[in-house]
Enzyme design. Structure first.
Site, PDB file in Angstrom:
ATOM      1  CG  ASP A  27      -2.068  -0.964   1.080  1.00 31.60           C
ATOM      2  OD1 ASP A  27      -2.718  -0.943   0.012  1.00 31.60           O
ATOM      3  OD2 ASP A  27      -2.323  -1.749   2.002  1.00 31.60           O
ATOM      4  CG  HIS A  58      -3.874  -0.369  -3.349  1.00 23.76           C
ATOM      5  ND1 HIS A  58      -4.619  -0.564  -2.206  1.00 23.76           N
ATOM      6  CD2 HIS A  58      -4.539   0.561  -4.076  1.00 23.76           C
ATOM      7  CE1 HIS A  58      -5.684   0.204  -2.238  1.00 23.76           C
ATOM      8  NE2 HIS A  58      -5.660   0.912  -3.348  1.00 23.76           N
ATOM      9  N   GLY A 135      -6.188   4.821   3.425  1.00 26.04           N
ATOM     10  CA  GLY A 135      -5.289   5.725   4.136  1.00 26.04           C
ATOM     11  C   GLY A 135      -4.721   5.153   5.424  1.00 26.04           C
ATOM     12  CG  PHE A 136      -5.356   5.905   8.532  1.00 30.89           C
ATOM     13  CD1 PHE A 136      -4.214   6.389   9.154  1.00 30.89           C
ATOM     14  CD2 PHE A 136      -6.213   6.795   7.899  1.00 30.89           C
ATOM     15  CE1 PHE A 136      -3.946   7.748   9.162  1.00 30.89           C
ATOM     16  CE2 PHE A 136      -5.948   8.165   7.900  1.00 30.89           C
ATOM     17  CZ  PHE A 136      -4.810   8.638   8.536  1.00 30.89           C
ATOM     18  N   GLY A 138      -6.011  -1.264   9.725  1.00 29.82           N
ATOM     19  CA  GLY A 138      -6.726  -1.595  10.949  1.00 29.82           C
ATOM     20  C   GLY A 138      -8.144  -1.058  11.030  1.00 29.82           C
ATOM     21  CG  ASP A 168      -6.854  -3.282   0.143  1.00 27.64           C
ATOM     22  OD1 ASP A 168      -6.654  -3.566   1.336  1.00 27.64           O
ATOM     23  OD2 ASP A 168      -6.070  -2.594  -0.545  1.00 27.64           O
ATOM     24  N   GLY A 169      -9.407  -4.225   2.739  1.00 29.16           N
ATOM     25  CA  GLY A 169      -9.820  -3.419   3.877  1.00 29.16           C
ATOM     26  C   GLY A 169     -10.726  -4.164   4.826  1.00 29.16           C
ATOM     27  N   GLY A 190      -4.276  -7.249   6.143  1.00 28.20           N
ATOM     28  CA  GLY A 190      -3.117  -6.652   6.802  1.00 28.20           C
ATOM     29  C   GLY A 190      -3.147  -6.951   8.268  1.00 28.20           C
TER      30      GLY A 190
HETATM   31 ZN    ZN Z   1      -4.264  -1.977  -0.556  1.00 25.15          ZN
END
Ligand code: ZN
Length: 209
Positions: A27, A58, A135-136, A138, A168-169, A190
């Site tokens: 990322d 990404h 952007g972040f 977690g 993703d996320g 992640g």
């Molecule tokens: Zn990503």
């Protein structure tokens, strides 16, 4: 790799090499397109040195076309750029990614309608659906993202395109099966992978064994 320990990067890259994870997801954030800065070319280079699995970068950055060649030169195989970051030159950017020998992905933010993708599907190899605000790491999975994956899948089928879907996320053991059923085939994890004492076991659990 956003959740890796950058003080022990070699160790974490080797952990991913030894795990059931298929790819390295990188990322890249610029502090402009998203309100955070992560890492860029030098860290990608450090990961590339040890990675024995494909790298999937990404780019959450403005003007991503300026950096496509650099990521290709580092051996990145999958490169996604944001629809929101390059509306006016997305056609050219996707062509540049493919001409650089990589698979081209279009990433879309949670608030972006998948209908915008229609005119680009023939020029992309995959669609990255963001299920958090980029952007972040977690963050919590945004409700409705599974349904969005299903709508993207339907759109791809309607248009007869040949794209896979990456999600993703906020992906974890609690939603990965539903996301697969909705049509996703690549799952970015992640914090779900790196949290706790045994990332290898976390990844095995995500992989279903
Ligand atoms: Zn990503």
């Amino acid at each position: 790799m956003l959740s890796a320990d950058f003080g022990n990067l070699d160790r974490d890259v080797e952990m991913v090499n030894a795990s059931k994870a298929g790819w390295f997801h990188l990322d890249v954030m610029d502090g402009v397109f998203v309100p955070n800065i992560s890492y860029g070319i030098p860290v990608t280079k450090a990961i590339a040195r040890l990675a024995r699995k494909p790298m999937d970068a990404h780019l959450m950055i403005v003007e991503p076309h300026k950096y496509v060649r650099k990521f290709a030169d580092l051996g990145v195989e999958y490169l996604s750029v944001h629809y929101e970051a390059c509306k006016s030159n997305l056609h050219e950017t996707l062509a540049l990614i493919r001409n650089s020998g990589m698979k081209a992905g279009i990433a879309i933010n949670p608030e972006t309608s998948e209908e915008f993708l229609t005119q680009y599907l023939d020029e992309a190899d995959f669609i990255l659906v963001m299920s958090v605000h980029p952007g972040f790491s977690g963050q919590k999975f945004i409700e409705g993202s599974t349904e969005k994956v299903a709508r993207v899948k339907a759109l791809i089928e309607r248009e007869g395109a040949d794209c896979f879907i990456e999600i993703d996320g906020g992906v974890g053991v609690g939603n990965i099966a539903a996301l697969e059923a909705a049509g996703a085939s690549v799952f970015v994890a992640g914090s779900a992978a790196f949290s706790g004492a045994d990332p290898m076991a976390n990844i095995a659990a995500l992989a279903g064994n």
